[in-house]
Motif scaffolding. Structure first.
Motif, PDB file in Angstrom:
ATOM      1  N   ILE A   1       0.843  -1.206   0.000  1.00 42.80           N
ATOM      2  CA  ILE A   1       0.000   0.000   0.000  1.00 42.80           C
ATOM      3  C   ILE A   1       0.873   1.249   0.000  1.00 42.80           C
ATOM      4  O   ILE A   1       0.455   2.307   0.430  1.00 42.80           O
ATOM      5  CB  ILE A   1      -0.984   0.016   1.191  1.00 42.80           C
ATOM      6  CG1 ILE A   1      -0.260  -0.075   2.529  1.00 42.80           C
ATOM      7  CG2 ILE A   1      -2.013  -1.085   1.058  1.00 42.80           C
ATOM      8  CD1 ILE A   1      -1.190   0.095   3.742  1.00 42.80           C
ATOM      9  N   THR A   2       2.086   1.094  -0.505  1.00 43.89           N
ATOM     10  CA  THR A   2       3.009   2.222  -0.581  1.00 43.89           C
ATOM     11  C   THR A   2       3.565   2.357  -1.995  1.00 43.89           C
ATOM     12  O   THR A   2       3.557   1.406  -2.774  1.00 43.89           O
ATOM     13  CB  THR A   2       4.193   2.046   0.389  1.00 43.89           C
ATOM     14  OG1 THR A   2       4.848   0.798   0.110  1.00 43.89           O
ATOM     15  CG2 THR A   2       3.736   2.072   1.823  1.00 43.89           C
ATOM     16  N   VAL A   3       4.037   3.546  -2.311  1.00 44.16           N
ATOM     17  CA  VAL A   3       4.771   3.775  -3.542  1.00 44.16           C
ATOM     18  C   VAL A   3       6.210   3.319  -3.319  1.00 44.16           C
ATOM     19  O   VAL A   3       6.803   3.609  -2.278  1.00 44.16           O
ATOM     20  CB  VAL A   3       4.742   5.263  -3.934  1.00 44.16           C
ATOM     21  CG1 VAL A   3       5.619   5.515  -5.152  1.00 44.16           C
ATOM     22  CG2 VAL A   3       3.316   5.706  -4.206  1.00 44.16           C
ATOM     23  N   GLY A   4       6.762   2.618  -4.272  1.00 46.25           N
ATOM     24  CA  GLY A   4       8.150   2.183  -4.130  1.00 46.25           C
ATOM     25  C   GLY A   4       8.252   0.701  -3.870  1.00 46.25           C
ATOM     26  O   GLY A   4       7.264   0.021  -3.554  1.00 46.25           O
ATOM     27  N   GLY A   5       9.457   0.184  -4.002  1.00 42.29           N
ATOM     28  CA  GLY A   5       9.677  -1.250  -3.940  1.00 42.29           C
ATOM     29  C   GLY A   5       9.640  -1.816  -2.536  1.00 42.29           C
ATOM     30  O   GLY A   5      10.245  -1.269  -1.616  1.00 42.29           O
ATOM     31  N   THR A   6       8.905  -2.910  -2.384  1.00 44.43           N
ATOM     32  CA  THR A   6       8.894  -3.646  -1.123  1.00 44.43           C
ATOM     33  C   THR A   6       9.391  -5.078  -1.324  1.00 44.43           C
ATOM     34  O   THR A   6       9.309  -5.890  -0.410  1.00 44.43           O
ATOM     35  CB  THR A   6       7.472  -3.684  -0.521  1.00 44.43           C
ATOM     36  OG1 THR A   6       6.560  -4.159  -1.526  1.00 44.43           O
ATOM     37  CG2 THR A   6       7.043  -2.307  -0.049  1.00 44.43           C
ATOM     38  N   GLY A   7       9.875  -5.379  -2.535  1.00 41.80           N
ATOM     39  CA  GLY A   7      10.371  -6.723  -2.804  1.00 41.80           C
ATOM     40  C   GLY A   7       9.313  -7.659  -3.342  1.00 41.80           C
ATOM     41  O   GLY A   7       9.341  -8.856  -3.068  1.00 41.80           O
ATOM     42  N   LYS A   8       8.376  -7.129  -4.138  1.00 43.82           N
ATOM     43  CA  LYS A   8       7.280  -7.967  -4.641  1.00 43.82           C
ATOM     44  C   LYS A   8       7.789  -9.114  -5.507  1.00 43.82           C
ATOM     45  O   LYS A   8       7.373 -10.259  -5.329  1.00 43.82           O
ATOM     46  CB  LYS A   8       6.293  -7.105  -5.437  1.00 43.82           C
ATOM     47  CG  LYS A   8       5.492  -6.123  -4.597  1.00 43.82           C
ATOM     48  CD  LYS A   8       4.455  -5.400  -5.412  1.00 43.82           C
ATOM     49  CE  LYS A   8       5.074  -4.511  -6.475  1.00 43.82           C
ATOM     50  NZ  LYS A   8       5.833  -3.380  -5.908  1.00 43.82           N
ATOM     51  N   THR A   9       8.666  -8.814  -6.454  1.00 43.05           N
ATOM     52  CA  THR A   9       9.099  -9.858  -7.386  1.00 43.05           C
ATOM     53  C   THR A   9       9.811 -11.009  -6.695  1.00 43.05           C
ATOM     54  O   THR A   9       9.487 -12.179  -6.962  1.00 43.05           O
ATOM     55  CB  THR A   9       9.984  -9.249  -8.490  1.00 43.05           C
ATOM     56  OG1 THR A   9       9.238  -8.237  -9.184  1.00 43.05           O
ATOM     57  CG2 THR A   9      10.409 -10.315  -9.492  1.00 43.05           C
ATOM     58  N   PRO A  10      10.779 -10.784  -5.789  1.00 37.26           N
ATOM     59  CA  PRO A  10      11.393 -11.927  -5.101  1.00 37.26           C
ATOM     60  C   PRO A  10      10.393 -12.761  -4.303  1.00 37.26           C
ATOM     61  O   PRO A  10      10.545 -13.979  -4.194  1.00 37.26           O
ATOM     62  CB  PRO A  10      12.421 -11.263  -4.168  1.00 37.26           C
ATOM     63  CG  PRO A  10      12.741  -9.961  -4.801  1.00 37.26           C
ATOM     64  CD  PRO A  10      11.459  -9.512  -5.440  1.00 37.26           C
TER      65      PRO A  10
END
Length: 389
Positions: free
Chosen positions: A50-59
């Motif tokens: 729920i934030t802008v920017g990377g949280t590591g979704k792809t890994p």
């Protein structure tokens, strides 16, 4: 923790308040069924934030692929952010990052036997996947936490350790795309990019501060790195290679949050020069000249290290110098769970798919997932081969 990483533009808080009204009204329309969330017969697992920017979704999506794909027919549906195409597309062997986006391209290259598709309209995309292949056992939705037109069976919310949502503010003052209450929709919350030396007290503080409901499961994950592999040439390096400490490293990234990567690379070399661009950056000739000139000015021995996501775009660039092409390496990124939580997480995911899948061999036995847990751990070393055959 809060003071080190969170920067709030307080003079923009009135605009954040107005933005929050709009988002709350939209969520209210879904909560009261004025807008419809669609159920599907195939198991759906959503991964997002729920934030802008990377949280590591792809890994984390790739972790789910490794966990499930040997025993179930897995499909991944992504928006295909910043792709040059439109509509529903199923990735093929000849698809490029321009066609489907850099992250779907990365996943298709690493897992060619997994169906990877892109569609901005996730409901339409899911229906198309089911129509084209009725044997799909589970669909992983990449970056779809806020796409509320789909009602997933498991909703996974990723929270960056370096920018915990409990300390953040709504856009534009902060980076949150919806109010903190949005976390209540999650079945699983994962605090990502945690330092490996996180103290037990910090785990307890974060757990209490997240203030989750009893039905929600909280996990902590950290980043793991694979072997450095050459993007264009045939000579590789490994992270524990003594040569790496003696090299000047140009760390070339176009990701949202390179900070943890920079910190993790620091022990490997005392000579790291970060060259950071925005997330999903579209490299133009000016950027290419800057990369060439920056690397040429560095002292030898030297090399360039970039991420898998960036490599998906860099591989097609025209104008990179021969020196750059000979010395650029890709650093694969995986995740691992902390506090010995891996088995618990795996059981949650596999149990859901087993219970709801019509065709998967996961439904045939309760003990199948035990061997799969070891397979997922052993399969973490898989990397992309970006080189042309």
């Amino acid at each position: 923790m809060e003071g080190d990483f969170i920067k709030i533009n307080r003079w923009l808080l009135p605009l954040s308040w107005c933005y929050g009204l709009v988002v709350r009204f939209r969520n209210m329309l879904f909560d009261t069924s004025v807008l419809t969330s669609h159920d599907f017969t195939v198991p759906i697992i959503s991964v997002g934030n729920i934030t802008v920017g990377g949280t590591g979704k792809t890994p984390h999506v790739e972790y789910l692929i490794r966990l499930l794909h040997k025993q179930a027919k897995v499909a991944v549906l992504s928006r295909g952010y910043k792709r040059k195409s439109h509509g529903f597309i199923v990735a093929g062997n000849n698809s490029s990052a321009h066609d489907i986006g850099d992250e779907p391209f990365q996943m298709k290259k690493k897992y060619p036997d997994v169906t990877v598709a892109v569609d901005k309209d996730r409901v339409h995309g899911i229906n198309m996947l089911i129509q084209q292949d009725a044997n799909i056992d589970v669909i992983l939705l990449d970056d779809a936490y806020q796409h509320r037109y789909v009602k997933p069976g498991i909703n996974i919310l990723l929270v960056d350790y370096h920018r915990l949502i409990i300390y953040d503010k709504l856009l534009p003052a902060g980076r949150m795309r919806e109010p903190l209450k949005g976390k209540d929709r999650a079945d699983i919350v994962i605090v990502t990019k945690c330092p490996k030396d996180l103290k037990p007290m910090e785990f307890r503080v974060i757990t209490k501060a997240m203030d989750l409901y009893p039905y929600q499961h909280l996990f902590f994950s950290t980043l793991d790195y694979g072997m450095l592999t050459p993007l264009f040439s045939n000579q590789g390096l490994t992270l524990d290679n003594a040569q790496l400490k003696d090299r000047n490293i140009l760390l070339l990234t176009g990701i949202a949050s390179p900070r943890q990567l920079i910190e993790d690379m620091a022990p490997l070399s005392t000579n790291i020069t970060p060259l950071s661009y925005s997330d999903h950056h579209n490299f133009i000739q000016k950027d290419i000249r800057h990369i060439n000139d920056t690397f040429a000015a560095m002292k030898s021995p030297k090399c360039i290290v970039t991420t898998e996501k960036d490599a998906a775009r860099i591989i097609t660039l025209q104008g990179l110098s021969d020196e750059v092409r000979k010395n650029i390496y890709v650093l694969p990124v995986n995740i691992s769970f902390m506090l010995e939580q891996e088995d618990k997480f795996n059981e949650n995911i596999i149990g859901y798919v087993r219970k709801n899948s019509r065709n998967s061999i996961l439904a045939k036995g309760k003990d199948d997932h035990k061997s799969q847990n070891s397979n997922s751990a052993g399969d973490r070393s898989r990397t992309i081969s970006f080189r042309n055959n």
